[in-house]
Write a protein that holds these residues in place. Structure first.
Motif, PDB file in Angstrom:
ATOM      1  N   VAL A  29      -3.513  50.829   0.254  1.00  0.00           N
ATOM      2  CA  VAL A  29      -2.849  50.412  -0.978  1.00  0.00           C
ATOM      3  C   VAL A  29      -2.126  49.080  -0.778  1.00  0.00           C
ATOM      4  CG1 VAL A  29      -0.956  50.968  -2.561  1.00  0.00           C
ATOM      5  CG2 VAL A  29      -2.629  52.720  -1.950  1.00  0.00           C
ATOM      6  N   THR A  66      -6.696  59.872  -0.430  1.00  0.00           N
ATOM      7  CA  THR A  66      -6.642  58.460  -0.031  1.00  0.00           C
ATOM      8  C   THR A  66      -7.560  57.625  -0.913  1.00  0.00           C
ATOM      9  OG1 THR A  66      -6.090  58.993   2.267  1.00  0.00           O
ATOM     10  CG2 THR A  66      -7.083  56.842   1.847  1.00  0.00           C
ATOM     11  N   THR A 117      -3.551  55.890   3.389  1.00  0.00           N
ATOM     12  CA  THR A 117      -3.283  55.575   1.986  1.00  0.00           C
ATOM     13  C   THR A 117      -2.331  54.397   1.863  1.00  0.00           C
ATOM     14  OG1 THR A 117      -3.649  57.855   1.269  1.00  0.00           O
ATOM     15  CG2 THR A 117      -2.279  56.477  -0.152  1.00  0.00           C
ATOM     16  N   SER A 126      -6.942  53.700  -7.547  1.00  0.00           N
ATOM     17  CA  SER A 126      -5.937  53.386  -8.560  1.00  0.00           C
ATOM     18  C   SER A 126      -5.440  51.957  -8.425  1.00  0.00           C
ATOM     19  CB  SER A 126      -4.754  54.362  -8.448  1.00  0.00           C
ATOM     20  OG  SER A 126      -5.128  55.654  -8.831  1.00  0.00           O
ATOM     21  N   ILE A 127      -5.101  51.554  -7.213  1.00  0.00           N
ATOM     22  CA  ILE A 127      -4.556  50.213  -7.021  1.00  0.00           C
ATOM     23  C   ILE A 127      -5.637  49.156  -7.220  1.00  0.00           C
ATOM     24  CG2 ILE A 127      -4.961  49.978  -4.542  1.00  0.00           C
ATOM     25  CD1 ILE A 127      -1.676  49.119  -6.336  1.00  0.00           C
ATOM     26  N   LEU A 143      -7.412  60.932 -11.583  1.00  0.00           N
ATOM     27  CA  LEU A 143      -7.992  59.585 -11.477  1.00  0.00           C
ATOM     28  C   LEU A 143      -8.922  59.304 -12.653  1.00  0.00           C
ATOM     29  CD1 LEU A 143      -8.356  57.023  -9.674  1.00  0.00           C
ATOM     30  CD2 LEU A 143     -10.383  58.158  -8.729  1.00  0.00           C
ATOM     31  N   CYS A 183      -8.517  58.271  -3.985  1.00  0.00           N
ATOM     32  CA  CYS A 183      -7.951  58.177  -5.331  1.00  0.00           C
ATOM     33  C   CYS A 183      -6.818  57.154  -5.380  1.00  0.00           C
ATOM     34  CB  CYS A 183      -7.440  59.546  -5.784  1.00  0.00           C
ATOM     35  SG  CYS A 183      -8.751  60.735  -6.183  1.00  0.00           S
ATOM     36  N   ALA A 184      -5.976  57.158  -4.349  1.00  0.00           N
ATOM     37  CA  ALA A 184      -4.877  56.192  -4.304  1.00  0.00           C
ATOM     38  C   ALA A 184      -5.414  54.764  -4.257  1.00  0.00           C
ATOM     39  CB  ALA A 184      -3.990  56.468  -3.096  1.00  0.00           C
ATOM     40  N   TRP A 185      -6.441  54.544  -3.430  1.00  0.00           N
ATOM     41  CA  TRP A 185      -7.024  53.185  -3.346  1.00  0.00           C
ATOM     42  C   TRP A 185      -7.719  52.823  -4.656  1.00  0.00           C
ATOM     43  CZ3 TRP A 185     -12.214  51.793  -3.705  1.00  0.00           C
ATOM     44  CH2 TRP A 185     -12.472  50.437  -3.488  1.00  0.00           C
ATOM     45  N   TRP A 191       0.304  55.190 -10.089  1.00  0.00           N
ATOM     46  CA  TRP A 191      -0.739  56.191  -9.881  1.00  0.00           C
ATOM     47  C   TRP A 191      -1.010  56.372  -8.382  1.00  0.00           C
ATOM     48  CZ3 TRP A 191      -3.087  59.388 -13.337  1.00  0.00           C
ATOM     49  CH2 TRP A 191      -2.928  59.107 -14.706  1.00  0.00           C
ATOM     50  N   SER A 192      -1.039  55.279  -7.625  1.00  0.00           N
ATOM     51  CA  SER A 192      -1.286  55.377  -6.180  1.00  0.00           C
ATOM     52  C   SER A 192      -0.193  56.170  -5.490  1.00  0.00           C
ATOM     53  CB  SER A 192      -1.377  53.969  -5.572  1.00  0.00           C
ATOM     54  OG  SER A 192      -2.464  53.249  -6.109  1.00  0.00           O
ATOM     55  N   ARG A 249      -8.148  49.402  -9.368  1.00  0.00           N
ATOM     56  CA  ARG A 249      -8.877  49.760 -10.583  1.00  0.00           C
ATOM     57  C   ARG A 249      -9.393  48.546 -11.349  1.00  0.00           C
ATOM     58  NH1 ARG A 249      -3.791  52.135 -14.155  1.00  0.00           N
ATOM     59  NH2 ARG A 249      -2.871  50.117 -14.738  1.00  0.00           N
TER      60      ARG A 249
END
Length: 594
Positions: free
Chosen positions: A18, A78, A14, A84-85, A244, A80-82, A39-40, A87
């Motif tokens: 990110v 992981t 993650t 977010s960044i 997300l 979802c974190a990616w 968010w990430s 998006r």
């Protein structure tokens, strides 16, 4: 430890993805949205929690498909974190949204995006509808993962409630995704709390429990291991997806319009939709009778099964609606009092009231007025009735040997796995919990000032009255209830400073010594109500001294090997050891009274 290792690898992935995406964004546009980064980080914190919890051995690893479920959940977090960044790069390809880094969509994505052109609110609502599905899973899966049990219409109702609340919060906060995401996270926390409560006491969280949170918190730190199952881990992944989707709903929906008039119109429209959604849910849960209209029933003796079959929120709402007992038709307090007086007069005129035996008993009581001591012993029971525990266990020997009792027998109580105060309520007032329904705790919910009880009755006979419980006076609201009952004094943990303890709890014998002290100080008739604490759960504390430990060698023939290993159960051993100490304390007390 592989749970911690997998989560640590996921967290590292993650951080790498990110930071790499952030670097690419800076190279292209020079700035990374603070919201995207926040968010990430939120999704990364999930993985950090799993890493730490797994490292200290509090993530179950012996369940089927443990490896797969851990990898799947970490992959979701992981991803979802990616997402977010990244998006601003992803959303334009799917929705009709033009971010600062919006490349032109091609192929199937272009056709999908075309469906949302000029319809950003449609895209946002669609995200929220899906978010409601995953938020429901994030709440339920932790403790209710067998969905073949659940009634489809109940799950549909639960999803509708959650989704409507999400939409309402979305518009209340002017089309930002954080508010519905917070709701999704809160539902996840509720699901984890439900998992622990079911694990510890085999009961669901019910409406009355909310009024007893302080009591639960006061005893939660002793003897309980907060280990999460892999279904709890999986529910974390579902919650991340829900969050997300909420983020993307806020991303694609327009937050403001040009011009003061348009901005004001949007503000009012958002508030109107929010009021309709949130007000609609409020009206639905307060005006519709879940029991009689929808048939959602929480069975008093099997509430957990009801919560599993009907979904947590529908069952909880149904229980909350029944927390106030229905008033019988044509009932009035005056009529009830008149009926009591009528029965009293009828008895006074009967042969039983005029018998020589009753006259002798009354004369004896009036002349002696014996002190009455009532002991409600924490979790005291005789497990030998269960085939001697298949270990030759004979139970509390001294208690069972008492032969000169005026009366003795088996006692059935309404409290199961918790709810000590409900047994107190029934004993002190003579009222049955059967009339109040499941998940109701009268001590914390109802006003007791006018409730008839033993303390009040003994005071009317000239007795002094004392209640004692060697724990916090606030537990189960006892400090107020005992005052309402009319007790002259209440001795709580502050009155047992320096007393002997067992597993960190004040011993039964220490409370008996306090009773003996009260008897020495006052020769007048007394009513003493002692609620002990020594044997409170849980029973995996490992705090029993070696000389007080009992060990049962259980015959495991035909028993589930997963339940009993090597013929021992450490929690059963600790429990029966505590009961043995209570039995010895009872011998000490009765000998002292003799």
């Amino acid at each position: 430890m592989f749970a911690a290792a997998i989560s640590l690898v996921g967290l590292a992935a993650t951080v790498y993805l990110v930071l790499r995406e952030a670097k690419a964004i800076r190279a292209q546009s020079g700035t990374v949205a603070k919201g995207a980064f926040a968010w990430s980080v939120a999704f990364g914190l999930f993985q950090l929690f799993l890493t730490v919890w797994g490292a200290i051995g509090l993530v179950a690893q012996n369940e089927p498909l443990a490896f797969v479920m851990l990898i799947l959940t970490n992959a979701i977090l992981t991803g979802c974190a990616w997402a977010s960044i990244a998006r601003d790069r992803i959303a334009p390809r799917v929705f009709a949204f033009a971010g600062p880094n919006a490349p032109a969509p091609t192929g199937k994505l272009a056709r999908l995006r075309g469906a949302f052109v000029g319809k950003p609110l449609v895209a946002a609502v669609l995200c929220l509808l899906l978010a409601g599905v995953f938020a429901l899973l994030g709440m339920e899966v932790s403790s209710n993962h067998d969905f073949t049990w659940v009634y489809p219409l109940c799950i549909l109702l639960e999803w509708a409630i959650i989704t409507t609340l999400m939409v309402g919060l979305f518009f209340l906060f002017q089309r930002h995704g954080a508010a519905p995401a917070v709701l999704a996270f809160a539902l996840f926390v509720l699901g984890i709390a439900e998992f622990f409560v079911i694990t510890f006491k085999s009961m669901p969280i019910q409406p009355g429990d909310l009024s007893a949170i302080s009591t639960a918190a006061a005893v939660a730190g002793t003897g309980y291991t907060f280990s999460i199952s892999l279904f709890c881990v999986l529910s974390m992944g579902f919650t991340a997806i829900a969050m997300l989707l909420c983020e993307y709903a806020g991303l694609v929906a327009p937050h403001r319009q040009k011009g003061a008039a348009n901005a004001k119109r949007m503000l009012l429209t958002n508030l109107l939709v929010a009021v309709l959604c949130l007000g609609g849910v409020t009206a639905h849960v307060t005006l519709i009778d879940y029991y009689n209209t929808l048939g959602i029933t929480v069975y008093t003796w099997r509430p957990l099964e009801s919560y599993w079959r009907e979904g947590y929120l529908p069952a909880f709402i149904s229980a909350a609606q029944s927390i106030k007992p229905p008033k019988p038709a044509d009932y009035s307090v005056d009529d009830a009092k008149a009926t009591l007086k009528k029965y009293a007069k009828t008895y006074d005129k009967s042969d039983a009231a005029k018998s020589d035996e009753r006259a002798a008993a009354k004369e004896q009581f009036d002349s002696e007025k014996p002190t009455v001591i009532a002991i409600m012993n924490e979790t005291f029971s005789d497990l030998s009735i269960y085939q001697n525990m298949r270990a030759g266990y004979e139970g509390p020997q001294y208690f069972k040997s008492l032969s000169n009792c005026l009366s003795r027998g088996k006692l059935y109580v309404s409290a199961y796995g918790g709810g000590t105060a409900n047994t107190e309520f029934e004993f002190m007032t003579g009222n049955s919990m059967a009339n109040l329904g499941s998940g109701v705790y009268p001590y914390t919910i109802y006003n007791m000032e006018t409730t008839g009880n033993l303390a009040e009755q003994f005071k009317s006979l000239g007795y002094s009255t004392t209640a004692m419980h060697p724990n916090h006076a606030t537990n189960w609201n006892r400090e107020n209830v005992y005052k309402d009952f009319g007790f002259d004094q209440f001795l709580s943990i502050n009155d047992f400073q320096g007393a002997d303890t067992l597993r960190g709890m004040v011993t039964d014998q220490a409370t008996y010594d306090k009773i003996l002290e009260l008897l020495d100080q006052n020769a007048d008739p007394q009513f003493i109500f002692d609620v002990t604490m020594q044997n409170h759960s849980g029973y995996d504390t490992g705090l029993l001294p070696v000389d007080k430990q009992m060990h049962l060698n259980i015959d495991t023939t035909d028993l589930d090997a997963k339940t009993v290993e090597d013929g021992t159960l450490s929690d059963v051993d600790e429990y029966v050891s505590c009961i043995e100490q209570s039995d010895q304390a009872l011998r000490y007390f009765l000998n002292a009274l003799s």
